[in-house]
Structures are given as structure tokens and as C-alpha cells.
Design an enzyme around this catalytic site. Structure first.
Site, PDB file in Angstrom:
ATOM      1  N   HIS A   1      19.835  75.448  31.429  1.00 56.33           N
ATOM      2  CA  HIS A   1      21.171  74.630  32.272  1.00 56.33           C
ATOM      3  C   HIS A   1      21.682  73.724  31.099  1.00 56.33           C
ATOM      4  CE1 HIS A   1      17.952  73.975  36.511  1.00 56.33           C
ATOM      5  NE2 HIS A   1      17.277  74.239  36.103  1.00 56.33           N
ATOM      6  N   SER A   2      23.269  73.550  31.756  1.00 55.53           N
ATOM      7  CA  SER A   2      23.866  72.649  31.245  1.00 55.53           C
ATOM      8  C   SER A   2      23.567  71.153  31.550  1.00 55.53           C
ATOM      9  CB  SER A   2      24.685  73.282  30.866  1.00 55.53           C
ATOM     10  OG  SER A   2      25.857  73.347  31.713  1.00 55.53           O
ATOM     11  N   TYR A   3      24.374  69.415  31.005  1.00 56.26           N
ATOM     12  CA  TYR A   3      24.835  69.820  29.518  1.00 56.26           C
ATOM     13  C   TYR A   3      24.027  68.339  28.819  1.00 56.26           C
ATOM     14  CZ  TYR A   3      27.501  65.987  31.537  1.00 56.26           C
ATOM     15  OH  TYR A   3      28.029  64.605  32.173  1.00 56.26           O
TER      16      TYR A   3
ATOM     17  N   ASN B   1      16.143  73.424  41.709  1.00 57.63           N
ATOM     18  CA  ASN B   1      15.569  73.275  40.899  1.00 57.63           C
ATOM     19  C   ASN B   1      14.451  71.642  41.672  1.00 57.63           C
ATOM     20  OD1 ASN B   1      13.903  73.890  38.455  1.00 57.63           O
ATOM     21  ND2 ASN B   1      15.009  71.780  37.303  1.00 57.63           N
ATOM     22  N   ARG B   2      14.628  72.255  42.427  1.00 58.06           N
ATOM     23  CA  ARG B   2      13.897  70.887  42.786  1.00 58.06           C
ATOM     24  C   ARG B   2      12.862  71.328  44.488  1.00 58.06           C
ATOM     25  NH1 ARG B   2      15.428  69.154  39.511  1.00 58.06           N
ATOM     26  NH2 ARG B   2      16.852  67.441  39.061  1.00 58.06           N
TER      27      ARG B   2
ATOM     28  N   HIS C   1      22.029  76.310  39.065  1.00 57.19           N
ATOM     29  CA  HIS C   1      22.869  75.164  38.994  1.00 57.19           C
ATOM     30  C   HIS C   1      24.269  75.403  39.055  1.00 57.19           C
ATOM     31  CE1 HIS C   1      19.799  71.734  38.467  1.00 57.19           C
ATOM     32  NE2 HIS C   1      19.771  72.379  39.866  1.00 57.19           N
ATOM     33  N   SER C   2      24.864  76.120  40.329  1.00 54.14           N
ATOM     34  CA  SER C   2      26.037  77.677  40.091  1.00 54.14           C
ATOM     35  C   SER C   2      27.057  76.675  39.387  1.00 54.14           C
ATOM     36  CB  SER C   2      26.641  77.332  41.566  1.00 54.14           C
ATOM     37  OG  SER C   2      26.655  76.372  42.206  1.00 54.14           O
ATOM     38  N   ARG C   3      27.190  76.129  38.918  1.00 52.23           N
ATOM     39  CA  ARG C   3      28.403  75.621  38.332  1.00 52.23           C
ATOM     40  C   ARG C   3      28.340  74.875  36.580  1.00 52.23           C
ATOM     41  NH1 ARG C   3      27.923  68.532  40.400  1.00 52.23           N
ATOM     42  NH2 ARG C   3      26.219  68.313  39.478  1.00 52.23           N
ATOM     43  N   GLU C   4      27.093  75.564  36.325  1.00 53.01           N
ATOM     44  CA  GLU C   4      26.494  75.553  35.058  1.00 53.01           C
ATOM     45  C   GLU C   4      27.212  76.540  34.926  1.00 53.01           C
ATOM     46  OE1 GLU C   4      22.538  74.315  35.049  1.00 53.01           O
ATOM     47  OE2 GLU C   4      22.904  71.632  35.830  1.00 53.01           O
TER      48      GLU C   4
ATOM     49  N   ARG D   1      26.286  72.843  43.037  1.00 56.44           N
ATOM     50  CA  ARG D   1      25.800  72.588  42.561  1.00 56.44           C
ATOM     51  C   ARG D   1      24.364  73.390  43.006  1.00 56.44           C
ATOM     52  NH1 ARG D   1      21.539  68.993  39.045  1.00 56.44           N
ATOM     53  NH2 ARG D   1      19.676  68.919  40.194  1.00 56.44           N
TER      54      ARG D   1
ATOM     55  N   GLU E   1      18.729  72.591  28.070  1.00 60.06           N
ATOM     56  CA  GLU E   1      20.161  71.597  28.714  1.00 60.06           C
ATOM     57  C   GLU E   1      21.342  72.448  27.140  1.00 60.06           C
ATOM     58  OE1 GLU E   1      20.923  70.265  31.343  1.00 60.06           O
ATOM     59  OE2 GLU E   1      18.797  70.054  32.245  1.00 60.06           O
TER      60      GLU E   1
ATOM     61  N   TYR F   1      14.233  62.865  32.732  1.00 59.62           N
ATOM     62  CA  TYR F   1      14.190  62.118  33.646  1.00 59.62           C
ATOM     63  C   TYR F   1      12.785  62.658  34.417  1.00 59.62           C
ATOM     64  CZ  TYR F   1      17.836  64.555  35.513  1.00 59.62           C
ATOM     65  OH  TYR F   1      18.473  66.187  36.012  1.00 59.62           O
TER      66      TYR F   1
END
Lengths: 93, 310
Positions: free
Chosen positions: B197-199, B145-146, B70-73, B128, B271, B249
Site C-alpha cells: 500500500h501507500s503512503y 482490504n476489509r 487500493h486503486s488510488r495508490e 479507493r 505502506e 490502527y
């Protein structure tokens, strides 16, 4: 660069599954306008969502009308982004 | 000026070009231990690169680590860089790491979503997904990631291309995912796969697509617990742990579910920091502490993988 001035990240603590469902509805109603940073998962976990400045009144009204308690996690995203960009520029120098 | 990894600041964030340049220098400077592998091209034709840490020997058992799907992480890419540097610095001093590397190879993909990451630097810091597009569909990007085969299209993924959790048109439709699948399947000897991943400060294991406990649930639970304890010892940061579907989740079509169902027992998802002050905008001052504690958790999983062959 896209500007995020006035966008906020709200933290919501849903009390039960019904309230989580209301938050999920919000996403399905406005998938491009509400950006979940931490999605609605379970009542013990907070939900964080970025809300664009233009959508803040309607989203906050939605939360209030359904009794969903929230706090403002990030008041203005652009302020943090400016700090981040400045730090990168300084590091590069 | 001659470039080298000595002048690279590990406590600040960097662009894709800077990271790729660092990868080149890093591999050149540590050629006895590190090599750069090109595993594919992104939708926008960027190189997909993996660092291989190896002391030699053909087709050894291996450990996979990926950051930045996820690029924004951004904290995850920065952590991947720091950890890569840590591996070369600690090899020879850390007897556990030395044992691991004398028997196994470690692969690290620092920028798992290069198109998305470049986009976070140029257009939208909060992007993302990747950047793939389909004819006739306005919204861009697939949540990488899906997009994995296991549980594809199930709960916790979305068929709406405008959703942040859009699964894509088909399993492994995205070149960034297909490249990893091709590489890992072709290699055939991976024993651990860790996706970072984060966060929200968690260490998790499969499944995400199902509430059903995996056959190795007990072992993975204990290992996650040990990893979290090791992490806590560094800076006192508390993580929670458990299976993805019960801890966070339901999420379908995710990396670690695919890994587990592909025979990689030690499949974990992290995370990283923080729990709710900065979110994806974690200040650069927290890169090194985050990486330091993450390293100890990873080391715990890697050591267990070494000591429990299967």
C-alpha cells in the site's frame, strides 16, 4: 474526470484520544465529504484528510472550534493532478 | 511499430491497458522465467492477472506480492512493475535471488483492483474501493482490504456502503478478493504474502483486527526491522514497523490477517512513500527510488522465507 479544483488535504496533529475521537465523528457525520488519506489512529501519527472546496469553511471551523491544530498539506489537489496528467502525456509522447 | 518492454517507461505512471499490454510483452519476452496467469474476473468483467516467476518444478513453495488493492495508490502499481523487471534483470546476477528462485516461485499481482484502477484514470483519480454495486444501495464500491474473512466486520471496518472502508455485504463477497483466496488456497504452498500500500512509510505484520500479539510476533518483529534497515540503506528513507494494530490502527477483514490465519506465517503489509507532501499524488520522479528501496526490503523477507522453512 472529476475536478478537484480548490480541494485541500489538511494535516491534523491530534493531541490525545479525545481529539482523535472528534475527527472520527467528522467522518461519521460526513462520510462522503471528508476523505481520510491517513485516518485517525493514534496521537503520535498525523491525520491527513482531503476536504472538498465547498466543505472547507465548515470543516476548518469544526477543527478550530475543537482546538484541533492543522496545516495545509496540499493547497490545491487539481494542480498536482494536472502536473501528473501532463507528465503522463509527455512520457507517452 | 513492434511493442516491447524496452520502450516502456518505468519512471512514469500508466493506464490499465498500458500495464496489461506490458504484462503480455513481459511474459512473452521472458518466457523462460515468467508466465501470465488469469485468476478471475472483476465485478466489471476485467481480467485479474498474476505474474508467475518460476524456474520450474511442480507445486514449489511460493511467495505472493500484491500491489494496488487500493486503486488510488498509484506508486504501488508502478513499484510492482519495476520490481517484476528487476527480478528478471537480477536473476543470474543476484545470488540471493537466484537461490530463492531455484527453490521457490514468486507471484506478483500488479493490479489487484483493476476496476478501481481504470476508474482512477477515467473518472476519479482518488477512488479507493472496487466498483461493485448492490441493488437499492446508492453508494458504489467495497474496500477490498476489509473484505477478507479474518475479523470481518470488526473494528476499523465499516458497514456503511458510503464509507471508504466499507467491508462489503459478506466475507469474500468481492470477486477480486475471492479470486486471490481461491488461487492461494488452491495452490496450498504459499509461505509469504506481502501486500503493498501507500503512503506513510511502514512495514507491518498481523494482526490488524486485534491487539493480541501473534504467536510468531518476535520473529516477525525482527524480520520487519531487518527489512526496514535494508530499505533505509538504499536512499536513507525511514520506515516504522510493528504490528498493524499497534503501529497504524485497528483494521479488520484485511489481507495479511487472512494470510496469517491461513497458515502463511510471513505476512507483511507495506505502506510506501511519502510521509506527507504529496500523499497519493507522489510525483513519478519518485517511482524508481521508491521501488529500489522497496525491492531491498522485499528481498530481505524473501531471503528469510527461503532460509526458514516451515
Amino acid at each position: 474526470q472529476m475536478n478537484f479544483t480548490g480541494d485541500q488535504v489538511l494535516r491534523i496533529l491530534a493531541k490525545n484520544e479525545k481529539q482523535l475521537s472528534l475527527l472520527r465523528d467528522l467522518e461519521s457525520q460526513k462520510p462522503q465529504k471528508v476523505d481520510f488519506w491517513r485516518g485517525p489512529a493514534r496521537p503520535s501519527l498525523p491525520v491527513d484528510m482531503r476536504v472538498p472546496f465547498s466543505e472547507l469553511p465548515s470543516v476548518k471551523a469544526y477543527l478550530k472550534s475543537h482546538g484541533l491544530a492543522y496545516s495545509v498539506m496540499i493547497k490545491d489537489i487539481q494542480v498536482l493532478l494536472d502536473e501528473e496528467r501532463n507528465a503522463m502525456a509527455k512520457s507517452r509522447r | 511499430l513492434e511493442r516491447s518492454t524496452n520502450s516502456f517507461s518505468y519512471s512514469s505512471y500508466h493506464t490499465l491497458d498500458e500495464i496489461y499490454s506490458w504484462i503480455d510483452n513481459f511474459a512473452a519476452e521472458h518466457s523462460n522465467l515468467v508466465s501470465k496467469i488469469h485468476i478471475g474476473k472483476t465485478f466489471e468483467n476485467r481480467s485479474i492477472l498474476v505474474l508467475k516467476f518460476s524456474t520450474g518444478g511442480p507445486n514449489r513453495t511460493a511467495i505472493w506480492i500484491d500491489t494496488g488493492i487500493h486503486s488510488r495508490e498509484w506508486i504501488t502499481h508502478a513499484t510492482g512493475i519495476w520490481i517484476s523487471q528487476k527480478i528478471v534483470n537480477a536473476y543470474g546476477k543476484d545470488h540471493v535471488l537466484k537461490k530463492i528462485l531455484n527453490a521457490m516461485d514468486i507471484f506478483i499481482e500488479i493490479v489487484t483492483n483493476p476496476d478501481g484502477f481504470a476508474f482512477t484514470h477515467t473518472m476519479n483519480r482518488l477512488w479507493r474501493k472496487n466498483k461493485s454495486s448492490q441493488p437499492g444501495i446508492v453508494c458504489i464500491g467495497v474496500d477490498l482490504n476489509r473484505n477478507w474473512k479474518t475479523g470481518f466486520g470488526g473494528n476499523g471496518s465499516n458497514k456503511n456502503p458510503c464509507s471508504e472502508t466499507y467491508r462489503g455485504p459478506a466475507p469474500e463477497s468481492e470477486p477480486e478478493v475471492a479470486a486471490i483466496v481461491g488461487f492461494i488456497t488452491g495452490h496450498g504452498n504459499f509461505k509469504a504474502m506481502i501486500s503493498i500500500h501507500s503512503y506513510s512509510q511502514m512495514v507491518m505484520y498481523p494482526y490488524g483486527h486485534s491487539l493480541e500479539p501473534v504467536p510468531n510476533h518476535k520473529e516477525l518483529f525482527k524480520l520487519a526491522e531487518a527489512a526496514v534497515k535494508a530499505l533505509y540503506k538504499v536512499h536513507g528513507i525511514q520506515y516504522i514497523f510493528g504490528s498493524i494494530s499497534t503501529t497504524l490502527y485497528s483494521a479488520s477483514g484485511i489481507t495479511v490477517d487472512w494470510a496469517y490465519d491461513s497458515g502463511i506465517k510471513y505476512a507483511f503489509s507495506f505502506e510506501l512513500r511519502d510521509t506527507g507532501k504529496y500523499g497519493f499524488l507522489l510525483p513519478a520522479s519518485q517511482i524508481v527510488p521508491t521501488a529500489e528501496e522497496t525491492w531491498m526490503a522485499l528481498r530481505t523477507i524473501m531471503r528469510h522465507t527461503l532460509n526458514h522453512p516451515y
